[in-house]
Design an enzyme around this catalytic site. Structure first.
Site, PDB file in Angstrom:
ATOM      1  N   GLU A 155       0.817  -1.230   0.000  1.00  0.00           N
ATOM      2  CA  GLU A 155       0.000   0.000   0.000  1.00  0.00           C
ATOM      3  C   GLU A 155       0.845   1.272   0.000  1.00  0.00           C
ATOM      4  O   GLU A 155       0.812   2.069   0.947  1.00  0.00           O
ATOM      5  CB  GLU A 155      -0.960  -0.008   1.196  1.00  0.00           C
ATOM      6  CG  GLU A 155      -2.009  -1.098   1.096  1.00  0.00           C
ATOM      7  CD  GLU A 155      -3.146  -0.945   2.116  1.00  0.00           C
ATOM      8  OE1 GLU A 155      -2.918  -0.375   3.196  1.00  0.00           O
ATOM      9  OE2 GLU A 155      -4.263  -1.393   1.815  1.00  0.00           O
ATOM     10  N   CYS A 160       7.461  12.474   2.033  1.00  0.00           N
ATOM     11  CA  CYS A 160       8.583  12.854   2.898  1.00  0.00           C
ATOM     12  C   CYS A 160       9.060  14.243   2.480  1.00  0.00           C
ATOM     13  O   CYS A 160       9.103  14.556   1.292  1.00  0.00           O
ATOM     14  CB  CYS A 160       9.701  11.833   2.762  1.00  0.00           C
ATOM     15  SG  CYS A 160      11.190  12.280   3.666  1.00  0.00           S
ATOM     16  N   CYS A 165      14.549  15.017  -0.288  1.00  0.00           N
ATOM     17  CA  CYS A 165      13.302  15.100  -1.066  1.00  0.00           C
ATOM     18  C   CYS A 165      13.096  16.514  -1.610  1.00  0.00           C
ATOM     19  O   CYS A 165      12.599  16.686  -2.723  1.00  0.00           O
ATOM     20  CB  CYS A 165      12.110  14.645  -0.216  1.00  0.00           C
ATOM     21  SG  CYS A 165      12.088  12.850   0.040  1.00  0.00           S
ATOM     22  N   GLU A 319      -6.503  -8.009  -0.995  1.00  0.00           N
ATOM     23  CA  GLU A 319      -6.918  -8.114   0.409  1.00  0.00           C
ATOM     24  C   GLU A 319      -8.401  -7.824   0.516  1.00  0.00           C
ATOM     25  O   GLU A 319      -8.940  -6.965  -0.195  1.00  0.00           O
ATOM     26  CB  GLU A 319      -6.195  -7.080   1.276  1.00  0.00           C
ATOM     27  CG  GLU A 319      -4.719  -7.273   1.448  1.00  0.00           C
ATOM     28  CD  GLU A 319      -4.123  -6.190   2.354  1.00  0.00           C
ATOM     29  OE1 GLU A 319      -4.861  -5.574   3.151  1.00  0.00           O
ATOM     30  OE2 GLU A 319      -2.914  -5.939   2.224  1.00  0.00           O
ATOM     31  N   TRP A 327     -10.521  -1.113  11.799  1.00  0.00           N
ATOM     32  CA  TRP A 327     -10.231   0.317  11.704  1.00  0.00           C
ATOM     33  C   TRP A 327     -11.402   1.167  11.223  1.00  0.00           C
ATOM     34  O   TRP A 327     -11.256   2.372  11.093  1.00  0.00           O
ATOM     35  CB  TRP A 327      -8.996   0.555  10.831  1.00  0.00           C
ATOM     36  CG  TRP A 327      -9.037  -0.153   9.503  1.00  0.00           C
ATOM     37  CD1 TRP A 327      -8.532  -1.386   9.224  1.00  0.00           C
ATOM     38  CD2 TRP A 327      -9.644   0.307   8.286  1.00  0.00           C
ATOM     39  NE1 TRP A 327      -8.789  -1.720   7.915  1.00  0.00           N
ATOM     40  CE2 TRP A 327      -9.454  -0.694   7.311  1.00  0.00           C
ATOM     41  CE3 TRP A 327     -10.319   1.468   7.921  1.00  0.00           C
ATOM     42  CZ2 TRP A 327      -9.936  -0.580   6.007  1.00  0.00           C
ATOM     43  CZ3 TRP A 327     -10.792   1.586   6.611  1.00  0.00           C
ATOM     44  CH2 TRP A 327     -10.591   0.568   5.682  1.00  0.00           C
ATOM     45  N   GLU A 367      -3.621  -5.380  15.191  1.00  0.00           N
ATOM     46  CA  GLU A 367      -4.580  -6.057  14.315  1.00  0.00           C
ATOM     47  C   GLU A 367      -5.100  -7.371  14.908  1.00  0.00           C
ATOM     48  O   GLU A 367      -5.598  -8.233  14.184  1.00  0.00           O
ATOM     49  CB  GLU A 367      -3.968  -6.250  12.920  1.00  0.00           C
ATOM     50  CG  GLU A 367      -3.911  -4.902  12.193  1.00  0.00           C
ATOM     51  CD  GLU A 367      -3.300  -4.930  10.811  1.00  0.00           C
ATOM     52  OE1 GLU A 367      -2.439  -5.795  10.566  1.00  0.00           O
ATOM     53  OE2 GLU A 367      -3.674  -4.082   9.985  1.00  0.00           O
ATOM     54  N   LYS A 368      -5.005  -7.487  16.219  1.00  0.00           N
ATOM     55  CA  LYS A 368      -5.404  -8.781  16.815  1.00  0.00           C
ATOM     56  C   LYS A 368      -6.908  -9.025  16.763  1.00  0.00           C
ATOM     57  O   LYS A 368      -7.348 -10.160  16.941  1.00  0.00           O
ATOM     58  CB  LYS A 368      -4.872  -8.920  18.238  1.00  0.00           C
ATOM     59  CG  LYS A 368      -5.380  -7.917  19.246  1.00  0.00           C
ATOM     60  CD  LYS A 368      -4.741  -8.195  20.617  1.00  0.00           C
ATOM     61  CE  LYS A 368      -5.049  -7.114  21.630  1.00  0.00           C
ATOM     62  NZ  LYS A 368      -4.474  -5.801  21.290  1.00  0.00           N
ATOM     63  N   PHE A 369      -7.699  -7.974  16.513  1.00  0.00           N
ATOM     64  CA  PHE A 369      -9.143  -8.200  16.375  1.00  0.00           C
ATOM     65  C   PHE A 369      -9.633  -7.990  14.949  1.00  0.00           C
ATOM     66  O   PHE A 369     -10.824  -7.888  14.700  1.00  0.00           O
ATOM     67  CB  PHE A 369      -9.925  -7.324  17.363  1.00  0.00           C
ATOM     68  CG  PHE A 369      -9.627  -7.685  18.802  1.00  0.00           C
ATOM     69  CD1 PHE A 369      -9.846  -8.984  19.259  1.00  0.00           C
ATOM     70  CD2 PHE A 369      -9.096  -6.756  19.675  1.00  0.00           C
ATOM     71  CE1 PHE A 369      -9.550  -9.340  20.572  1.00  0.00           C
ATOM     72  CE2 PHE A 369      -8.800  -7.099  20.991  1.00  0.00           C
ATOM     73  CZ  PHE A 369      -9.026  -8.397  21.442  1.00  0.00           C
TER      74      PHE A 369
END
Ligand code: GLA
Ligand code: GLA
Ligand code: GLA
Length: 685
Positions: A155, A160, A165, A319, A327, A367-369
């Site tokens: 993604e 920056c 840059c 995905e 989220w 991200e455990k849930f």
């Protein structure tokens, strides 16, 4: 029409992000995974996405054995792996030893190590290091028969503002403006607030504590960020192209969330040219309380058609979630049947895969849930796992009728991210009501409701073969684009423009002397004012005997040859033109001056669909909320009939088709249960 195969696998791909590096201390879990993969009818796994710390735990010390093992396990069940380059997240030692890899934000604050997707795109060290890592990966795994594809980083996004840059930005500008500051000052409208630049090193990237008001510069900065990101990607793939020229390369694109509209941080129309396969991450908020399911389904359809048309070939759903995310504001579970339906919808619109984030739910961290195929219960008996397995089985049976099949459409809608950048930046109109992406989705929906396929196009696409082309709110229309649109209409095309179409050129400078000449000539009108509404303001337009509601925007116009089809009903411009039509050479143009409601779009586009003879893939009758979409190859169409409502739907099918589940003929009445999908085949000439 031939198949366009985007990978060498003949199967629909089912599986997803697999992060064994989180489980290296749990050998029983790794062994269990491969059994469950089989049971779930999955066949493809993206590995290594954030695995840098596991691959190179100390600078120059590499560990690939664990990855070797994982790959052998996947191969042992006839699975394929999509190998990711790990540049989406760095190990901590790298940030410490080589702080130049850390990003600087627009406030000029150097970021600490943390999170992910946070490297400087200019950093020579990071560029070299990613090439070294990718070389090792290509050398070790490039010849593995189970290697399906490369997945570059993850993604891409962000920006920056470090010194390197800044230098690159200035170099990019010098090149763009032929090393001529007069040209740059003209494009940036320099004398405004004394912003004339007299030396190149006076230029600093946009910042809330510095320059933010020069729209030409903001626009160039967005272009530069896109360029620089793509350049970083191109640098990453050098060793892969050299060592594995036959392995396709992708990177996962996304949508802007939570709005669920096209992604605006990068110009994907340029990025698409550099990848072999388009893939994207789709996380629609099914069952939300802001819109009904068919409306969201049509927006998902829109985005799929957008990704399909980036290369006009099948794409991969890289995905998605089998259940819920972590989220959204509210992370609601997909109702039973929705996973199957929503996945079939992706296939219907051109995906050759249903892949998930992620295979196994993490035990810790943020991200455990997040939904996953395998839950913390490690069971194959729960609802989510069973629905995944059921889908996998159905995909196995459908593969030959879907993989490589194309989409085709007579309707085009032009989406232009550069125009969106400029429009978002424009200090004017309603600062909170521009909603370019949503507006395109609204226009699209009128076709979706009638099962008419639509291609979402970029301004570089060929337009000739479209019977109708929509350019809603296309704020920026360069001379080049205008000429192209003119040629399209001259050759017999039907073009629909709206309020806020065609106000500025490619530098975001307005046109002088009234509306831009070629547009005025084509549309036969001259917009004079755009009235912007407060949220509670309304007007109405009477169009062919009906009254339709206007919100947000109403354009006032002078007529210059067009005929009036609809007029305002209220306010000081009551009785003046709101919707017009003009004949231009062999074609015609329509201008919709106001932001009108869905009922108007249905009536207006409904007439055009009939007049232009646009056809749905199948002749059938149904109520609102059923969607019918097709893919085609080798003289056969695979048609998905999808019920996005919570009710039973009786559908009248007026043609002979074959049900691909039962392999028996189907015609007459088809009863579809809530969220049910039926896939049928039709022979075409
Ligand atoms: C202020 C400033 C002007 C101009 C206007 C815009 O009055 O003095 O320069 O920016 O606002 O409304
Ligand atoms: C959210 C998440 C990101 C990314 C996208 C999904 O914004 O915070 O990490 O996953 O959505 O595409
Ligand atoms: C994105 C990211 C994944 C994961 C998911 C969560 O798509 O690429 O790593 O964070 O979001 O939805």
């Amino acid at each position: 029409m031939d198949r366009i195969r985007v990978t060498d696998d003949k199967r629909l791909l089912h599986g997803g992000d697999y992060n064994p590096d989180q489980w290296l201390d749990y050998p029983d879990i790794l062994e269990e995974d491969v059994k469950l993969m089989k049971k779930a009818h999955t066949n493809t796994f993206s590995i290594g996405i954030f695995a840098w710390a596991a691959l190179e735990p100390e600078e120059g010390v590499y560990h690939f054995e664990w990855l070797d093992q994982v790959i052998e396990r996947i191969a042992s069940i006839d699975g394929r792996f999509i190998l990711a380059t790990p540049s989406g997240a760095r190990p901590a030692w790298m940030s410490k030893n080589h702080p130049e890899v850390l990003r600087v934000d627009s406030l000029r604050r150097k970021q600490l190590h943390g999170a992910r997707h946070n490297h400087c795109f200019s950093s020579p060290y990071y560029r070299r290091k990613t090439q070294e890592m990718n070389t090792l990966l290509a050398e070790r795994y490039g010849d593995h028969p189970a290697l399906l594809m490369w997945h570059i980083s993850n993604e891409f996004g962000g920006e920056c503002h470090c010194d390197l840059c800044q230098e690159n930005f200035r170099a990019w500008l010098k090149n763009k403006y032929d090393n001529d500051l007069d040209k740059l000052n003209h494009a940036w409208w320099g004398p405004f607030w004394s912003h004339t630049i007299t030396e190149w090193d006076q230029i600093e990237s946009p910042s809330p504590i510095g320059e933010s008001a020069v729209h030409g510069m903001n626009l160039d900065w967005r272009r530069f960020v896109s360029y620089q990101t793509i350049d970083f990607y191109k640098n990453e793939i050098v060793p892969l192209r050299e060592r594995t020229p036959d392995i396709p390369i992708t990177t996962n694109f996304m949508s802007d969330n939570p709005e669920f509209v096209p992604f605006t941080a990068l110009d994907y129309s340029q990025f698409a040219k550099e990848v072999d396969v388009i893939s994207w991450d789709a996380y629609p908020a099914w069952h939300n309380d802001q819109e009904d399911t068919p409306t969201l389904a049509s927006r998902v359809a829109f985005l799929n058609d957008h990704f399909y048309n980036m290369k006009h070939q099948p794409f991969l759903l890289m995905e998605s979630t089998p259940s819920l995310v972590n989220w959204h504001d509210v992370n609601k579970a997909k109702r039973p049947g929705m996973h199957f339906l929503s996945s079939m919808q992706m296939l219907a619109h051109g995906s050759d895969s249903v892949l998930y984030f992620q295979w196994r739910k993490s035990r810790g961290s943020s991200e455990k849930f997040h939904g996953a195929v395998v839950d913390h219960d490690r069971s194959s008996e729960n609802r989510v796992f069973k629905e995944v397995a059921q889908l996998g089985q159905a995909m196995e049976a459908l593969s030959d009728h879907v993989v490589g099949y194309q989409r085709k459409a007579d309707v085009g809608i032009l989406y232009d991210v550069e125009s969106e950048w400029a429009l978002k930046d424009a200090q004017g109109f309603g600062l909170k009501t521009k909603h370019y992406g949503e507006t395109l989705q609204k226009h699209y929906q009128a076709f979706w409701e009638r099962n008419i396929a639509v291609d979402i196009l970029s301004k570089e696409d060929d337009l000739e073969h479209y019977k109708i082309l929509l350019i809603p709110m296309l704020y920026m229309v360069s001379e080049e684009t205008a000429t192209k649109l003119q040629a399209y209409v001259k050759n017999g095309g039907t073009l629909v423009g709206t309020y806020i179409t065609g106000l500025v050129d490619e530098s975001d400078l307005t046109y002088l002397g009234g509306w831009y000449g070629p547009l005025k000539e084509m549309f036969g009108i001259e917009p004079t004012e755009t009235d912007t509404f407060y949220p509670s303001d309304r007007n109405h337009v009477s169009y062919k005997g009906q009254s339709y509601e206007v919100r947000d925007y109403a354009t006032l116009m002078n007529m210059a040859g067009a005929e009036t089809l609809g007029s305002y009903e209220e306010d000081f411009y009551k009785g003046t033109s709101a919707v017009t039509r003009n004949e231009y050479h062999n074609g015609q143009t329509y201008y919709i001056g106001a932001r009108l409601d869905d009922a108007f779009h249905q009536a207006f586009y409904g007439e055009l669909i009939d007049a232009l003879g646009l056809k749905a893939p199948l002749d059938l009758r149904h109520k609102r909320g059923v969607s019918v979409q097709a893919r085609e190859a080798e003289g056969r169409q695979t048609i998905f009939i999808m019920n996005f409502t919570e009710e039973m739907q009786a559908i009248e099918i007026m043609e002979d088709v074959t049900d691909l589940q039962t392999h028996s003929p189907l015609s007459g009445t088809l009863d579809l249960a809530p969220y049910e999908v039926r896939v049928v085949e039709k022979v075409v000439s």
